[in-house]
Enzyme design. Structure first.
Site, PDB file in Angstrom:
ATOM      1  N   ASP A  68      74.559  32.261  60.894  1.00 26.99           N
ATOM      2  CA  ASP A  68      73.754  32.846  61.665  1.00 26.99           C
ATOM      3  C   ASP A  68      73.945  34.283  62.479  1.00 26.99           C
ATOM      4  OD1 ASP A  68      70.980  33.119  63.037  1.00 26.99           O
ATOM      5  OD2 ASP A  68      71.459  31.681  64.493  1.00 26.99           O
ATOM      6  N   VAL A 120      71.856  28.627  77.856  1.00 26.02           N
ATOM      7  CA  VAL A 120      73.017  29.087  78.341  1.00 26.02           C
ATOM      8  C   VAL A 120      72.864  29.515  79.405  1.00 26.02           C
ATOM      9  CG1 VAL A 120      74.922  30.642  77.696  1.00 26.02           C
ATOM     10  CG2 VAL A 120      73.442  29.871  76.048  1.00 26.02           C
ATOM     11  N   ILE A 139      71.208  32.767  81.130  1.00 24.37           N
ATOM     12  CA  ILE A 139      71.383  33.998  80.650  1.00 24.37           C
ATOM     13  C   ILE A 139      70.775  34.044  79.371  1.00 24.37           C
ATOM     14  CG2 ILE A 139      73.253  34.903  82.212  1.00 24.37           C
ATOM     15  CD1 ILE A 139      75.216  33.839  79.946  1.00 24.37           C
ATOM     16  N   GLY A 145      68.521  29.455  73.227  1.00 25.72           N
ATOM     17  CA  GLY A 145      68.520  29.235  71.854  1.00 25.72           C
ATOM     18  C   GLY A 145      67.827  28.152  71.104  1.00 25.72           C
TER      19      GLY A 145
END
Ligand code: NAG
Ligand code: NAG
Ligand code: NAG
Length: 982
Positions: free
Chosen positions: A794, A680, A672, A675
């Site tokens: 972030d 993930v 899904i 990064g």
């Protein structure tokens, strides 16, 4: 035509005439200019440079800031310099501006007297000198201002009597008179011969006025707002006067010495006199000496929204007819002499938000019908003689924030259904006869922000572990009950706790050191229990602890007068025979005994440790909060890495095999997101818990990053907040490292801001503002309240996840920095907090990074504020900051700033269009436009170049919270209005 011929002479005289007229006009405006310049010379400080334009003779007077002229630019007719932080004196020369119609100098720091020359301004219609530091008397010359409609001298330091002429000679057209918040004395000098027939507002609150309310006020029959609060006025309530005020909306007479009719026994004439005022919305009579019973005709004042009668001598029962006031939102009858029972009819007032009946002599049961009041936010029935049980129906009060039932005669148990009041902030049931145990559902109310007070009841049993979920509560008082068993170390999770009172119960066992680690703990009382063992070092090391009471337990050991104990005396440790040490007044330790104790301690610890490892560990673990969410998954219990086990003691263990199964073998179908550090996957555990698994890319740096992650997890474990994602667990093997998080069904904010075709709709403004508010709350917590300060580094839409009710949770602390609160007074003690997890890593994402990060500045909370500002601007403009950067060549801030304020309209219009409510819901375009504009302003302030001038996340959270509230209120009332008008 012939006879229309000018002679040379005629022509010349005309030119001369014209010239003269012109120069005369010039002279007038030049005079005005001189007056203004003398006024300017009286001003000593102009910190905002509000009068900068007043400097040059090149600029025409009529263009000076705050100055307005008539059409021909001959005369100054208006001077408005309100709220400019000006200091100095008001020069009398100002009052040579004889054509002035409006003079507003309010909200500055003008000192000295009001010059009597003010009487020259005989064309003045509006005069405001409010909120300055003016002193002395009100000059009676004000009476010459015959045109005056609006006069405001409120909030100064004016003294002496109110000049009679203000009411008498002055303008009979006066509509607004405000002399409030001064030190004026004497009577209200209004006489029958001088009627202020146009008066709509009379505000005289907070002075030292005496005597009766003058009967002549009856002539002001247009009065809408009468505020005489906080004076020394006497006599019967002014019923005779009020009966002539059909337009009255607001009546404030509180904090005077008024009484009711017939020698302070009859309130009926007063309420009867108000029956003609069909617009009356608020009555405030608090803090007088008013006696008598509440008449049933109070129910005829049906337009009322607020009634405040507290702190009087009103007696008798509460008339059920009050419930005819259908729009009432606040009813305060506390601190009177009311008796009888609470009429269940009260519960029919469907709009009631706050009900105060405390400190009376009310008896009988609490009506279960209270459960029918959907808007009730505050219920204070404390200090009465109420008996019976706490009704189960309180569970329906989802808006309830404060429930105060203390000092009654309530019995029965605490209904577990109270746990459904998910907005409860204060729960005080103390000083009753409540028995049973503390229900775990109530203990798990993690909304409690202020305090939980269950003291002085008959509660028994152990402290439920769920209490550790109260991570925002400031005070917990469970004293004077029959509670027993050991004190759970999990109380250390109530990290906001400042005050903890567990005294006078039957607690035994050791005192958990985690409680001493609470970062804000100020007062701790555990006296009169049966606690044993040592007083933990953590208490002594606490930098916040001010008061400690350990008396009358069985504590043992040797304590010193160092650290937080240095200010304590033996009074904190009385009745503990085995305690000795250097605290003032305490028995000194005997060396031999200590050695024996020491040996004993070693022996004991040898005995206890293995038992704890085998038995204690699963126990602790089974009690952990995740128990209900996740089953125990460690079929293969290979505890080879002892350190890991210890560190992850509170996490359920999930093996790689389980994760592999849960994610369909980390299949691409379940991917899904990706990064900087890894992929993930979504997955489902065997018990159907949906999870997201973040698997770290393997590289040489993985170990290093993992180390940081693990330490962060440990901290984040303690930083619990509804707007921060919680880590379910971690999984670490030499070749595989993953974080397990709850799966958020609604994806990330990014998905919603830039919906793909299959997703139906974007979010509307109400949802977006609510999300921003959530994010700001979470960030404010990280920066200001977490036990270790965390800089996120972030913040961006893809790191904001939405759960099933669209609550936003901030996630991805992958590059977060943990900063020790070095500058905060509350040092966090723990050294492990000071490490830096992001060495060598770039902080943040392009477009969201604060400019200073590029210049070698360390990660800072101000950097997060910057990112939040970009987020706001992004949400409103609907443009990605990277697009702005690459297409427009400027930062988001610069791009929006270049349009601010005059060219923002298209952006605002587009945002209203795009963020309109879904469906056919009506909404107030103007309010939405205003909010959007303010969000842009906030975004610009957050993204200022200079980090030190940005607001803190706390301020931002507060601000966005207000927008959210405003928007919710306005849309609901707007919908109601719309449906009513349709
Ligand atoms: C006078 O006003 C002009 C225009 O506001 C400003 O630019 C200038 O700096 C001012 N001069 C002084 C001496 O304050
Ligand atoms: C109650 O409030 C509504 C609007 O909020 C208003 O229309 C209605 O007239 C009010 N009822 C009374 C009795 O004043
Ligand atoms: C008290 O304990 C400390 C160590 O915790 C020790 O150094 C000290 O000697 C002890 N004091 C006495 C009087 O035994």
């Amino acid at each position: 035509m012939g006879h229309c011929k000018f002679s040379k002479f005629d022509m010349l005289s005309l030119i001369i005439l014209f010239y003269m007229a012109h120069s005369e006009n010039d002279a007038q405006i030049l005079n005005d200019r001189v007056s203004l310049l003398s006024f300017l010379s009286g001003i000593t400080h102009d910190p905002e440079n509000a009068l900068e334009s007043w400097n040059s003779s090149i600029i025409h007077v009529c263009k000076w800031s705050g100055v307005e002229c008539d059409m021909n630019k001959n005369r100054v007719i208006e001077l408005n310099l309100s709220h400019k932080s000006l200091r100095g004196k008001i020069s009398p020369a100002l009052f040579n501006l004889s054509h002035l119609a409006i003079l507003d100098l309010s909200g500055n720091f003008f000192q000295g007297l009001i010059p009597s020359e003010i009487g020259y301004l005989n064309r003045l219609k509006e005069l405001s000198l409010s909120s300055n530091l003016l002193e002395g008397n009100i000059p009676s010359e004000i009476a010459s201002l015959q045109q005056l409609v609006y006069l405001n001298l409120g909030s100064n330091k004016l003294a002496g009597e109110i000049p009679i002429s203000i009411f008498c000679n002055a303008s009979s057209s006066l509509q607004y008179l405000d002399l409030s918040n001064n030190s004026l004395s004497g009577e209200i000098p209004l006489q029958n011969r001088c009627a202020l027939t146009e008066l709509k507002y009379l505000l005289l609150w907070s002075n030292r006025l005496v005597g009766k309310v003058p009967l002549a006020l009856s002539n002001s029959s247009k009065l809408e707002w009468l505020d005489l609060e906080t004076n020394l006025l006497t006599g019967d309530l002014p019923s005779e006067i009020l009966s002539n005020m059909p337009h009255l909306k607001f009546l404030y007479l509180s904090y005077n010495h008024f009484s009711s009719h017939n020698d302070n026994t009859n309130l009926e004439p007063f309420f009867a006199s108000l029956r003609n005022s069909s617009n009356l919305q608020e009555i405030d009579l608090a803090g007088n000496y008013i006696g008598g019973e509440l008449p049933s005709i109070i129910g005829d004042l049906s337009a009322l929204v607020q009634i405040n009668l507290d702190t009087n001598f009103i007696y008798g029962p509460i008339p059920p007819q009050i419930s005819n006031i259908v729009n009432l939102t606040l009813l305060n009858l506390s601190s009177n002499l009311l008796n009888g029972s609470i009429p269940s009819e009260l519960c029919q007032m469907g709009r009631l938000e706050r009900l105060y009946l405390s400190n009376n002599s009310l008896s009988g049961h609490i009506p279960p019908e209270f459960g029918n009041m959907p808007h009730l936010g505050l219920l204070d029935l404390s200090k009465n003689k109420l008996s019976g049980t706490i009704p189960d129906s309180f569970a329906n009060l989802v808006q309830l924030r404060r429930l105060l039932l203390y000092e009654n005669e309530l019995s029965g148990t605490i209904p577990p259904s109270l746990g459904k009041c998910v907005n409860l902030e204060i729960l005080d049931l103390s000083h009753n006869r409540i028995s049973g145990t503390i229900p775990s559902d109530v203990a798990g109310l993690n909304s409690l922000k202020l305090y939980l007070n269950l003291s002085s009841n008959l509660l028994h049993g152990a402290i439920p572990l769920e209490l550790s979920k109260m991570d925002m509560v400031l005070a917990i008082d469970l004293s004077s009950n029959n509670l027993s068993s050991f004190l759970p170390s999990q109380l250390g999770s109530c990290i906001a706790l400042e005050y903890l009172n567990l005294s006078r119960n039957g607690f035994d066992g050791q005192f958990p050191s985690s409680i001493g680690n609470l970062p804000y703990l100020k007062e701790l009382d555990v006296s009169f229990n049966e606690l044993t063992g040592k007083i933990p070092q953590s208490l002594q090391q606490s930098s916040t602890l001010k008061l400690l009471n350990c008396s009358y337990n069985n504590f043992s050991g040797n304590i010193t007068n160092k650290g937080s104990f240095s200010s304590l005396t033996v009074n904190s440790f009385l009745g503990n025979d085995k305690l000795c040490g250097s605290v003032k007044g305490m028995r000194k330790c005997h060396r031999k005994r200590i050695t024996r104790h020491f040996l004993m301690a070693i022996l004991l610890s040898l005995l206890i440790t293995p038992i704890f490892c085998l038995v204690g560990y699963p126990l602790v673990w089974r009690r952990s909060n995740f128990r209900r969410k996740l089953p125990v998954l460690n079929g293969n219990k290979d505890i080879k890495d002892v350190e890991d086990t210890k560190e992850e003691i509170k996490y359920p263990r999930i093996s790689r095999r389980h994760l592999f199964e849960a994610t369909g073998g980390f299949s691409d179908a379940n991917l899904i997101g990706s990064g900087r550090f890894g992929h993930v996957y979504k997955g489902v555990l065997r018990d159907n818990t949906p999870i997201a698994v973040k698997v770290l890319h393997y590289s040489q740096k993985t170990d290093e990053i993992w180390g940081s992650f693990k330490r962060e997890c440990q901290v984040l474990k303690r930083t619990r907040h509804r707007n921060l994602i919680r880590i379910i667990t971690t999984c670490s093997r030499p070749d595989f490292k993953a974080l397990v998080l709850p799966l958020m069904p609604n994806g990330s904010l990014e998905d919603h801001l830039y919906p793909t075709r299959e997703m139906k709709n974007g979010l509307d403004l109400v949802q977006l503002v609510s999300i921003c508010s959530d994010v700001a709350e979470g960030m404010a917590y990280l920066h200001h309240y977490a036990p270790v300060k965390v800089v996120h580094c972030d913040l961006k839409p893809s790191n904001i996840l939405l759960d099933d009710d669209m609550t936003a949770l901030v996630t991805d602390f992958g590059i977060a920095r943990l900063v020790k609160g070095a500058d905060e007074s509350a040092g966090f003690g723990d050294d492990s907090a000071s490490y830096d997890s992001t060495d060598g890593l770039l902080c943040g994402s392009v477009g969201y990074i604060a400019p200073e990060y590029g210049m070698g500045k360390n990660a800072s909370p101000q950097g997060d504020v910057y990112s939040f500002g970009v987020l706001l601007l992004e949400i409103i403009t609907g443009k990605r900051p990277t697009d702005v950067l690459f297409q427009e060549g400027s930062s988001m801030h610069e791009w929006v700033k270049s349009r601010y304020p005059n060219k923002l309209n298209p952006i605002v219009e587009e945002a209203i269009e795009k963020r309109a409510p879904r469906g056919q819901m009506p909404f107030d375009k103007k309010i939405w436009g205003d909010i959007i504009f303010e969000l842009i302003e906030l975004g610009l302030i957050c993204t200022q170049y200079n980090p030190t001038t940005r607001p803190t996340m706390l301020d931002v959270a507060h601000e966005v919270g207000l927008f959210k509230q405003y928007l919710c209120n306005s849309s609901s009332t707007f919908v109601i209005e719309q449906t009513l008008t349709n």
